[in-house]
Design a protein around this motif. Sequence first.
Motif, mmCIF file in Angstrom:
data_model
loop_
_atom_site.group_PDB
_atom_site.id
_atom_site.type_symbol
_atom_site.label_atom_id
_atom_site.label_comp_id
_atom_site.label_asym_id
_atom_site.label_seq_id
_atom_site.Cartn_x
_atom_site.Cartn_y
_atom_site.Cartn_z
ATOM 1 N N GLU A 4 109.525 34.548 114.602
ATOM 2 C CA GLU A 4 108.502 34.926 113.615
ATOM 3 C C GLU A 4 109.094 35.926 112.624
ATOM 4 O O GLU A 4 109.958 36.727 112.986
ATOM 5 N N ILE A 5 108.594 35.880 111.384
ATOM 6 C CA ILE A 5 109.085 36.798 110.348
ATOM 7 C C ILE A 5 107.937 37.704 109.899
ATOM 8 O O ILE A 5 106.814 37.242 109.652
ATOM 9 N N ALA A 29 105.191 33.416 106.375
ATOM 10 C CA ALA A 29 105.374 34.639 107.168
ATOM 11 C C ALA A 29 104.256 34.707 108.209
ATOM 12 O O ALA A 29 103.094 34.492 107.891
ATOM 13 N N GLU A 30 104.635 34.987 109.467
ATOM 14 C CA GLU A 30 103.653 35.008 110.546
ATOM 15 C C GLU A 30 102.902 36.325 110.610
ATOM 16 O O GLU A 30 101.821 36.407 111.189
ATOM 17 N N ILE A 211 112.263 34.225 102.373
ATOM 18 C CA ILE A 211 111.749 33.970 103.731
ATOM 19 C C ILE A 211 112.396 32.702 104.297
ATOM 20 O O ILE A 211 112.810 32.665 105.462
ATOM 21 N N GLN A 212 112.524 31.682 103.461
ATOM 22 C CA GLN A 212 113.177 30.441 103.922
ATOM 23 C C GLN A 212 114.623 30.713 104.334
ATOM 24 O O GLN A 212 115.103 30.164 105.329
ATOM 25 N N ARG A 215 114.650 32.384 107.712
ATOM 26 C CA ARG A 215 114.277 31.426 108.760
ATOM 27 C C ARG A 215 115.431 30.462 109.057
ATOM 28 O O ARG A 215 115.708 30.161 110.216
ATOM 29 N N ALA A 218 118.017 32.187 111.042
ATOM 30 C CA ALA A 218 117.573 32.504 112.405
ATOM 31 C C ALA A 218 117.642 31.299 113.341
ATOM 32 O O ALA A 218 117.425 31.426 114.540
ATOM 33 N N GLN A 219 117.918 30.117 112.768
ATOM 34 C CA GLN A 219 118.027 28.916 113.604
ATOM 35 C C GLN A 219 119.413 28.834 114.227
ATOM 36 O O GLN A 219 120.317 28.234 113.651
#
Length: 220
Positions: A4-5, A29-30, A211-212, A215, A218-219
């Motif tokens: 989560e961001i 964004a979470e 944000i992308q 994310r 982070a993968q």
Amino acid sequence: MPVEIAPSILAADLTRLAEQVKEAEAAGAERIHVDIMDGRFVPNLTFGPIMVEAVRRSTKVIIEAHLMIVEPERYIPDFAKAGADIIEVQQETCPHLHQTIQQIHGLHKKACVVLNPATPLATIEEVLGDVDEVLIMTVNPGFGGQQFLETTLPKIARLRQMLDARGLGCDLEVDGGIGPATAPAVVKAGANVLVAGAAVFKAKQGVAAAIQAIRAAAQV
Ligand code: DX5
Ligand code: ZN
């Protein structure tokens, strides 16, 4: 665990607060992270409950209030009333940490305990089963835009091992100097919630692309 961001509005353009928060929400964004500083626990002053209230009116996403203040128990009810979903207290400010966690839960909010880079994991061992989340500071708190401290990586990994060994599903968040360059290492170490201020709101490519990028990084 999906990552989560949590964009931190400390780095946002506050003349366009609602717009910036909505951009982050639309980009997936979470959470929204609100940094509360009192000029005593940390050498900087920022926001109070009215800022949480303003963010609450701008978005439906989860709001976390990161309380970098002395005697947080005096203000926790105000932040709960303002609409924070998660209340994050610094271990260093809580001599009665178990009681403070109970206070947050009594207000029907999620409780997170935060550790400064130099604060050992042993200081929260006895409350690990009581918290919803642990936040490991990856800079010394007080300012946005600081450089990530690499020395926090083994600490993140040790905390993830402790949680796994006890079968605890609580979230492990990191805060400070997180962006596309540092996200892979913290996620590999075991973090599943990433706070990002400058990397989201000061990014040249704009909030959504930033944000992308986090994310994607982070993968791992
Ligand atoms: C630092 C705050 C952070 C800050 C992070 O004391 O707790 O949440 O906003 O900012 P960046 O991501 O720019 O390091
Ligand atoms: Zn923070």
